[in-house]
Design an enzyme around this catalytic site. Structure first.
Site, PDB file in Angstrom:
ATOM      1  N   GLY A  15       0.465  -1.274  -0.302  1.00  0.00           N
ATOM      2  CA  GLY A  15       0.086  -0.423  -0.023  1.00  0.00           C
ATOM      3  C   GLY A  15       0.352   1.091  -0.182  1.00  0.00           C
ATOM      4  O   GLY A  15       2.291   1.212   0.197  1.00  0.00           O
ATOM      5  N   TYR A  16       0.155   2.595  -0.695  1.00  0.00           N
ATOM      6  CA  TYR A  16       1.146   3.787  -0.459  1.00  0.00           C
ATOM      7  C   TYR A  16       1.684   3.944   1.392  1.00  0.00           C
ATOM      8  O   TYR A  16       2.911   4.330   0.807  1.00  0.00           O
ATOM      9  CB  TYR A  16       0.196   5.071  -0.147  1.00  0.00           C
ATOM     10  CG  TYR A  16      -0.238   4.457  -1.996  1.00  0.00           C
ATOM     11  CD1 TYR A  16       0.178   3.517  -3.009  1.00  0.00           C
ATOM     12  CD2 TYR A  16      -1.629   5.282  -2.303  1.00  0.00           C
ATOM     13  CE1 TYR A  16      -0.005   4.276  -4.158  1.00  0.00           C
ATOM     14  CE2 TYR A  16      -1.798   5.004  -3.792  1.00  0.00           C
ATOM     15  CZ  TYR A  16      -1.171   4.122  -4.550  1.00  0.00           C
ATOM     16  OH  TYR A  16      -1.217   3.786  -5.665  1.00  0.00           O
ATOM     17  N   SER A  38       2.596  -8.247   2.156  1.00  0.00           N
ATOM     18  CA  SER A  38       2.304  -8.356   0.725  1.00  0.00           C
ATOM     19  C   SER A  38       1.300  -9.315  -0.256  1.00  0.00           C
ATOM     20  O   SER A  38       2.777 -10.645  -0.595  1.00  0.00           O
ATOM     21  CB  SER A  38       2.754  -8.002  -0.719  1.00  0.00           C
ATOM     22  OG  SER A  38       1.067  -7.252  -1.522  1.00  0.00           O
ATOM     23  N   ARG A  39       0.084  -9.957   0.234  1.00  0.00           N
ATOM     24  CA  ARG A  39      -0.811 -11.428  -0.168  1.00  0.00           C
ATOM     25  C   ARG A  39      -0.206 -11.252  -0.934  1.00  0.00           C
ATOM     26  O   ARG A  39       0.173 -12.426  -2.118  1.00  0.00           O
ATOM     27  CB  ARG A  39      -1.837 -11.099   0.632  1.00  0.00           C
ATOM     28  CG  ARG A  39      -2.158 -13.306   0.806  1.00  0.00           C
ATOM     29  CD  ARG A  39      -3.558 -12.724   1.899  1.00  0.00           C
ATOM     30  NE  ARG A  39      -3.326 -12.422   3.010  1.00  0.00           N
ATOM     31  CZ  ARG A  39      -3.466 -13.509   3.909  1.00  0.00           C
ATOM     32  NH1 ARG A  39      -2.139 -14.811   4.233  1.00  0.00           N
ATOM     33  NH2 ARG A  39      -3.158 -12.643   5.339  1.00  0.00           N
ATOM     34  N   ARG A  40      -0.845 -10.272  -1.627  1.00  0.00           N
ATOM     35  CA  ARG A  40      -0.836 -10.373  -3.337  1.00  0.00           C
ATOM     36  C   ARG A  40       0.290 -10.263  -4.334  1.00  0.00           C
ATOM     37  O   ARG A  40       0.465 -11.073  -5.361  1.00  0.00           O
ATOM     38  CB  ARG A  40      -1.309  -9.337  -3.936  1.00  0.00           C
ATOM     39  CG  ARG A  40      -1.721  -8.832  -5.714  1.00  0.00           C
ATOM     40  CD  ARG A  40      -2.316  -7.703  -5.824  1.00  0.00           C
ATOM     41  NE  ARG A  40      -2.767  -7.627  -7.159  1.00  0.00           N
ATOM     42  CZ  ARG A  40      -2.525  -6.130  -8.040  1.00  0.00           C
ATOM     43  NH1 ARG A  40      -3.235  -5.033  -7.176  1.00  0.00           N
ATOM     44  NH2 ARG A  40      -2.530  -6.014  -8.945  1.00  0.00           N
ATOM     45  N   CYS A 151      -4.623  11.103   8.556  1.00  0.00           N
ATOM     46  CA  CYS A 151      -3.549  11.862   8.611  1.00  0.00           C
ATOM     47  C   CYS A 151      -4.626  12.922   8.995  1.00  0.00           C
ATOM     48  O   CYS A 151      -4.051  14.130   8.291  1.00  0.00           O
ATOM     49  CB  CYS A 151      -3.144  11.817   6.793  1.00  0.00           C
ATOM     50  SG  CYS A 151      -5.360  11.349   5.650  1.00  0.00           S
ATOM     51  N   ALA A 187      -4.684   2.421  -2.469  1.00  0.00           N
ATOM     52  CA  ALA A 187      -4.230   1.803  -3.745  1.00  0.00           C
ATOM     53  C   ALA A 187      -5.085   1.215  -4.827  1.00  0.00           C
ATOM     54  O   ALA A 187      -4.464   0.832  -6.266  1.00  0.00           O
ATOM     55  CB  ALA A 187      -2.038   0.801  -3.127  1.00  0.00           C
TER      56      ALA A 187
END
Lengths: 354, 354, 354, 354
Positions: A15-16, A38-40, A151, A187
């Site tokens: 992700g970002y 990251s699973r993907r 944020c 993302a």
């Protein structure tokens, strides 16, 4: 943790927020980045997703299941995804720093109200420190479990905290009108972030009911006040950055410039990452997010309406740095005993787009 | 068809080409828009997807199965999706105008080579006219089946056709370096068009092998030449627009400015939508796509390198208008006997972003 | 110069190249920034103009007349402005590094041809080294006078040099189609850079006759060839960055992928700032300028058209860094004996706009 | 004036408001554009400056001194420049429509307070009608002298007027947080609009003290109230468009959705150019300026915070059309007896950048 090369890993690194953690930690003299999950993308190099990381040594993504024990574990997962496995993360990282929303709130009922679900691990909420060093530095120094702020909350809290603490607004109305870049949406492609729909947009996607509101409310309580908080969020056509325009109606009916200065200086005089920007001239005489891209700064400025009836505060930061990964590294530095600014020295660019 | 209010329908109306067809046809004095299909949005108003259509009378999407016979049927479907049901569409529309790629090529083997599949209705290919009025106006006037060109092909063909026809380049090398906006990728979200990844990009996504190449090659053959064509496509951070920068190496080794002017004037002097832009001064002295957004113009300009060894042609258009829907309406006007510019009068904006 | 804290000053520090020099040098462990000149802003802090410099110690602009002797003097002036006073600059700086065009060419007649004026100090031209380390590292190590390349020339030369050197193209045609951000036009407001006119633009402002052509031609000669060079420059809607799309027609009629790889690897295998980007997959499988903002990298990739008849090379960099200030600091490092990458480690951001 | 082809001229036609007037009037069936002035560009074609006007018949700029008597004279000059010569303009145009600020205010002291100078023709102020048809249609119908509202004022007034008129807010606090594109700064290059500085910006250039405030205050008085108005203006990285986010604190402490709907419907049900946008779903469920580029619409939407304590109103328009030239043509239509929407039918584009 003690100052040395500490073993760190990042969960949710595709992700970002996770990518920004890698950028900062791979360059950090005190961090030895061991794993990025990251699973993907398991098995692929992190630079496949984050091409800026090509300049560092090769590092492959691994599966979340394969994370080994480490000194500091950073979690950067979608809201609601860290809580279910927090037992395991607490066993994996001596220190756990979670960038997501799951452990930001102390009260389970706050989670229920704002996230419309029951919290999976309410018993852990008290063990987490709200990791915004400027308002909780000493707690962060000794915390094993740290939850980084949202944020938009970070920008708002940093703008408002001194005003509440110094009695300028404790019960009056405060309108936070936040302008936000597209990277804050994460993302994953979606219609709202499809370029032809999102480019050049001025889209008030959350006129009311923004979830970060509760974080701001709770932070203001620690400052000793409960102003009437109204948050509105507008997506605009930049990638990185937040500008929170904060309209404050002082409790006393009005406030002087000197008192506002005093409040900010007393709170932030020694802060390495909060700058009061209030030049008399020049294009950049007030805070702007675009020159903060990649930096850990929160720039704050203000202007008073005639007689001080309204105070307009501007608070700008990079949502992925001071609003997420940079702030997390700042917490890591504090906890580990590194100088607070280690690895966070990038000054930003000029000129630059956004 | 005869000039009157003709019944028209749009298949694939939730896409960007389809939405642009609706914008133009709902405002067209000779068109009575009957139906607009979208499987996904059937039952919803077209303005849910295309908010600019709020200013017209309400029109709901219907299912493709429910399209009734009409005078002119416009198809705006992803490549490969119109061919399978073309039998049916030919029964539905007295005239069929297909904006997709399926019937642009005359030879089945071209389809196989460039689209890597067998064509489902090769027997229909001969029945379609390549619908670019500037090179096939008389055929379009009487065609029942019209295939609109690809957006990048339209820009390239309009820039090159006069040069080939007038013998300036029939065998020499031609490099087409096309800059393309994000709307050309269609309305479906994907990683490549996710705003944080796509914004501000300069991404040469097709250095070689662009599918529109074959359309340009075939069009040049009709002009009497076979230059050595090299197409490169670069995505840039705008939403609408194409600029094809065409580098031409003249057959004769060089060419004079007068001859180039002659070729363009002879071909386009009476064209309503092709303009030769070659001012001596001003910011906009050569073609640019941003001021063409929403218009049906193709602006063409050129400059010669010393001695005429290289000729640089600039061809600009809006990929969704002259590169798709506007050009289709222009064909419709020709076929129906309306003045060719009917409904296509929008002059464009200045200043404007993109 | 010997490795230690060297005294450096920047002349023309209010411009974009000068500001970028300050960003890099103020963070450089071996540089002690003494003075930064600006006639217009003399007395003002450099952060008034370059707000990203707020994070460094205060530094005021001084007048050019007041520059004191130093170890390395950087000049970042508009074209034609350094030559007239070069006598003086040579007395001021033990080493002079000029980012402008004045001393890039060896032959006075080249200056006359491309800049339409007589050179004021033709006798100094031979004393300057063309400061692109990748093609002249050893000369740079010992040079007292260094002229940094033009930003567009740097991108083109780095993409082409190995191909010429290895005989892939020594006489064939080469088309350089460069896409360029607005910061390359400098810091002075003008109609062409007025935001409403410049935003979202795709403007081929130099179809032919780009001045950097001669730099590329001369560099190719040092590589042993004289391809037929054709440069076209298009302004696009980003602030920082260049992508040079280079269309190469190999001398032999075609070339193999293996030979291209070999040429690039032989030339750049050990280069710290040139990366060959040619991934099989992913969004960023080829070079793109946006992720290079703020970095000193030049990313190079390529693709062959069937049979290798055309070779498309992509060369991307940040015009203000590898195309100007970063490259100058790289030269400074070489000359001073610092590790070549000192102060140039920023890896770039992802995601990011431009 | 009576419905026919009326003679119209535009003074200040090289600016952005003037260019937009020409775009609309050259396409207007009831207008015969006679003259367009520009001191700087006198003798040049209007399309040199406004390239979108190439699609109309050639028209040269003339000097302001050379303007001949006409039926309607449009003035689009920088603030302070029309007042000094208003005697003359009144003799030139049977009807005068001024897009600038000079005659928007009724009271000379308002001018002095907000524009820091004495008004040159205070005696004329009473003769001008504030030309916002939605709040003064009948006056406009018969007015010979019409002053168009400021772009930011137009967006704010249209959002607020019904709420004041219907008693929702007559004394409570109202915060207008406006996001504004770069074309609002006009056509003259300056540092603040230099592309590298302006691109991607989120710059709160007027935290307090915006001059349009007084227009809004006076308009609210005509609606029967005097809310406590606080205006803040932020420049963002688009070219055209305004989104006014209006935070309203109802007089009664809270308000119901039904009452807000009632106020808007009662005021705008029959308005051709004001649309209430409040869809339950879809990306464009609330007003956004980007899809309004080129159109004369003002889109208004709203959302209530729990219990109706705060009402967030969104008001979007194109600053050059409904915020300037389009609104002026709407006034012209009313005054001349044309259908109010004549020449203002462009529906806008989707998708589109900004």
């Amino acid at each position: 943790m003690s100052p040395a090369r500490l073993r760190v890993s990042v969960v949710g690194a595709a992700g970002y927020g996770g990518g920004e953690l890698l950028r900062l930690l791979l360059d950090h003299p005190g961090a030895d980045v061991r794993q990025a999950t990251s699973r993907r993308f398991a098995g692929e190099p992190v630079s496949l997703v984050h091409p800026n990381l090509r300049s560092f040594r090769p590092l492959p993504f691994c599966r979340p299941e394969d994370v080994a024990p480490c000194d500091a574990l950073f979690l950067s997962l979608p809201n609601g995804e860290s809580m279910g496995e927090m037992d395991r993360w607490m066993k994996t990282g001596a220190v756990v720093i979670d960038l997501g929303a799951d452990f930001r709130l102390r009260r389970p009922e706050d989670w229920r109200t704002w996230y419309a679900s029951d919290h999976a691990r309410p018993e852990f909420l008290e063990r987490f420190v709200y990791g915004l060093p400027e308002i909780a530095r000493e707690k962060v120094r000794t915390a094993d479990y740290i939850a980084g702020p949202g944020c938009e909350a970070a920008a708002s809290i940093l703008g408002l905290y001194p005003l509440v603490k110094h009695g300028i607004v404790r019960s009056g109305a405060v309108v936070v009108d936040a302008k936000i870049g597209s990277s804050a949406a994460g993302a994953a492609p979606a219609e709202a972030t499809h370029h032809p729909e999102r480019a050049g947009v001025v889209r008030t996607y959350k006129p009311t009911g923004h979830r970060h509101t509760v974080e701001i409310v709770r932070a203001m309580e620690t400052a000793g006040g409960s102003p009437s908080l109204h948050v509105t969020a507008t997506a605009i056509g930049m990638v990185r950055g937040i500008l929170a325009t904060i309209h404050v109606f002082p409790d006393a009916g009005s406030v002087s410039e000197k008192d506002v200065w005093k409040a900010y200086r007393a709170t932030y005089a020694d802060e390495p990452f909060v700058r009061i920007i209030k030049q008399g001239r020049g294009l950049y005489r007030l805070p702007e997010p675009k020159i903060l891209q990649g930096t850990n700064y929160c720039d704050i400025g203000f202007e008073l309406e005639d007689g001080g009836r309204r105070l307009v505060v501007l608070s700008a930061l990079d949502n992925l740095v001071k609003g997420a990964a940079g702030n997390a590294v700042q917490c890591f530095n504090l906890r580990a005993g590194f100088p607070e600014t280690t690895g966070l020295e990038f000054p930003g660019l000029h000129p630059v787009g956004s």
